[in-house]
Design a protein around this motif. Sequence first.
Motif, mmCIF file in Angstrom:
data_model
loop_
_atom_site.group_PDB
_atom_site.id
_atom_site.type_symbol
_atom_site.label_atom_id
_atom_site.label_comp_id
_atom_site.label_asym_id
_atom_site.label_seq_id
_atom_site.Cartn_x
_atom_site.Cartn_y
_atom_site.Cartn_z
ATOM 1 N N ASN A 1 0.708 -1.174 -0.070
ATOM 2 C CA ASN A 1 0.065 0.024 0.033
ATOM 3 C C ASN A 1 0.706 1.204 -0.148
ATOM 4 O O ASN A 1 0.295 2.366 0.281
ATOM 5 C CB ASN A 1 -0.962 -0.001 1.197
ATOM 6 C CG ASN A 1 -2.192 -0.993 1.098
ATOM 7 O OD1 ASN A 1 -2.423 -1.279 0.254
ATOM 8 N ND2 ASN A 1 -2.261 -1.786 2.250
ATOM 9 N N ARG B 1 -5.914 9.118 11.458
ATOM 10 C CA ARG B 1 -5.807 8.114 10.298
ATOM 11 C C ARG B 1 -4.611 7.320 10.370
ATOM 12 O O ARG B 1 -4.716 6.203 9.654
ATOM 13 C CB ARG B 1 -5.781 9.226 9.183
ATOM 14 C CG ARG B 1 -6.014 8.323 7.806
ATOM 15 C CD ARG B 1 -6.303 9.281 6.448
ATOM 16 N NE ARG B 1 -5.506 10.241 6.413
ATOM 17 C CZ ARG B 1 -5.534 11.604 6.616
ATOM 18 N NH1 ARG B 1 -6.823 12.027 6.701
ATOM 19 N NH2 ARG B 1 -4.525 12.506 6.445
ATOM 20 N N LYS C 1 -3.493 4.052 7.834
ATOM 21 C CA LYS C 1 -3.919 4.499 6.553
ATOM 22 C C LYS C 1 -2.782 5.714 6.308
ATOM 23 O O LYS C 1 -1.795 5.901 7.076
ATOM 24 C CB LYS C 1 -5.106 4.981 6.389
ATOM 25 C CG LYS C 1 -6.385 3.899 6.366
ATOM 26 C CD LYS C 1 -7.552 4.435 6.115
ATOM 27 C CE LYS C 1 -8.631 4.132 7.447
ATOM 28 N NZ LYS C 1 -9.930 4.843 7.180
#
Length: 469
Positions: free
Chosen positions: A11, A196, A201
Motif C-alpha cells: 500500500n 488516520r 492509513k
Amino acid sequence: MCDPFVPPDANNVPIDGDGNISAFRIHNGRVDMKIKYIETERYKLERRAGKALFGLYRNPFTHHPCVRAAVDSTANTNLVYWADHLLALKEVALPYAVDPDTLETLGYDPFGGQVKAKTFTAHPKVDPYTNELVVFGYEAKGLATRDIVIYALDKNGKKHDEQWIEAPWCAFIHDCVITQNWIVLVLWPFEASIERMKAGKQHWAWDYNLPATFIVVPRRATTPLPKGWKQGEHRVYSWKNSMLIHTGGAWETGDGKLYFDSSRVHDNAFPFFPPEDGRMPAPNAKVDFVRWEIDLSQPSGSKVADPTIILDVPSEFPRIDERFMTKETNYVFLNVFIPKKSQGDKNIFHGLNGLAMHNHKTGKTQWYYAGDTSLVQEPIFIPRSDDAPEADGWVIAMVERREANRNDLVVLDTKNFETPIAYVQLPMHVKAQIHGNWVSASSLQKRVSLVRQMPEVKISNRGSLEPLT
Ligand code: V55
Ligand code: FE
C-alpha cells in the motif's frame, strides 16, 4: 530517483522509494556516469533484513516496531550542494550528506543540530546575492505538528535568521519562493491526521474544501515592512482548491507586491493520497503554468486574484537561471506536454514529452520535442560562463526512450533550443529522476576536506540490529 531496494509495502506510495543518485560528470569531451544509493538508516535496516520494515509514507504506526526510532528518510527528492556538503534531501527529515566524488553517504544532519527542527525542505533556495541557503521545515516539531521553521545557512553552513510560525492546518508544503526580503511557502490542500495514521492509513488526505494557500513571511527581522505590517507578523493568502506543485521565478516590487510563477494542477495530482471519501481526481485534470501576484497590503486571510496564464500546456519542473534568484527573470525552462502524436494525455503523470524555454518579455516559447515514444525529465540549466547573460548556456535533461527501454541525456544550447547539440546515450534504462542540479567543477575544487572528517552513518542503536524474522 525513487528506487525501492526491497519490495515495498503493497500500500505504499510511489514517492517513498529509496533515494538513488544518478551523477553525470562532463569532462574533457567525455561523460562518466555513476549511480549509487544513499545509504540512509532506512535503506541499511531494510537491506539487512532483506524485506520492507517501513510501511506507509511518513506513517510510523505502520513501521516494524524495531525501526520506529530510525530516521525515516529515503533522501530521494533533491540534491543541493551547499557549504561544501552535497545534501540528499527529503522533506520528512534532515539532510544526508554524500561525497560529491564517490557518492558515498557521509552522515545525517551535516549542519549539526543548530536548529531544533526535525525536518528540512527538499527545495531550499540559494540567494546568490547574499550567499545564503534559505531553508524551511514543516511538521518541524514532529509528526502532524503545525510548526514551521524558517532560517538561512550562510556560506559556511552557519545558521541565522531562525523563526518559527504555525501553519493554518497541517498542510503538505513542498516548495517555496524567495524574493530579496520575503519567503512564500506554498501549501497543498492535503491534511495530515494522527488518527488516520493510527488506523494504518496514509499520512495525507486531499481535501476538496481546502484552498491552495500561501504563507508570506519576511525573511529577516530587518525586512522593511509595508504599511500595516507588525514586526514578527506573517500573512496567509489563498486561492482555489488546486495543487501548485513547483515554483519558478519570484521577485518583489517597491510598491508592496510579490510576483512568482508556479505550475498549477486544477485537482489532486497525488491520487495515492485521496480524500477521506476516496474520490479520484478527474482523469483529464487541467494543468498549466501561471504567474501569481500577492498584494502585501491585503489583510491575512484574503483571497489572491486569479493568476495570469503563462503557458497553457501541462507543465512541470519549472527552472530558472538561478544566478538571478530573488530578482525578476525573463526566462523559464520547463518540462511540458507537446501534443503532436504523443500517446500521452493531458494528465500530469503522462506524456511530459518535451521541454520549453519561455521568454516572458516577448511571450515567445521555444520547444524541444523528444519524440512520440519518449518522456523528458527536469531541465537543468548550466550558465555558459559565470558572467553570461541570463539563460545563456545549456540545458540538460534525462530523456526516457520508452520503446527502446533506454535513456539519453539531452544537451540543448539555449541559443538554439529546439535542436539538441548532443545526446549522451545510456546503455540502459534509468527510473525517472525527481530533482537534480548542476555543480561546476570549480566549486567542487574549492571544497575543503571538511566532509571527509565527518563520522560515518551508523545504524541507529535505537532500533534492533538483529536480523528480523
Ligand atoms: C514530492 C516528492 C516527494 C515527496 C514529497 O513531488 C513531495 C513532490 C519524491 O518525494 O516526499
Ligand atoms: Fe519537488
